[in-house]
Scaffold this motif. Sequence first.
Motif: not given
Length: 152
Positions: A13, A23-24, A26-28, A30, A32-33, A36
Amino acid sequence: MELDNIDRRILSTLQVTGRMSNAELSEKVNLSPSACHRRVSRLEAEGFITDYVALLNPRKIGRQTTVFVEITLSGQAEEVLDAFEREVAKIPDVLECHLMAGSADYLLKVVALDTEGFAQIHRRHLARLPGVVQMQSSFALRTVRQTTALPV
């Protein structure tokens, strides 16, 4: 350190879009921030991530011509190789320099405005490199695929 699937997803990524918030990211992937962030910090500390850069558009900065230059040296003695590598590293137009196995000793990737620009680079820099006995230049007509992303 052994890479697991989450590490690989983080690396893949970041190679595609390195300018995203934690935050972005960690979302990509899956995660937690905080987890990550810890993993990215570990990947940086372990040397898997060496730098973050901006990739520039060569046309916008007047470097749309790519030339691959095969160089043959007078010999393979360590002092000949060292002298060549020391001097080629000083040429800003040389993006890559690879010691090769095969008919040429080195392969350079050079960028220039156009053929005239390359002729100036050749005259001012390449022709003055120590130990060179032969040089063959090939101009790229079109870039079909170019990436900086390594398969992970």
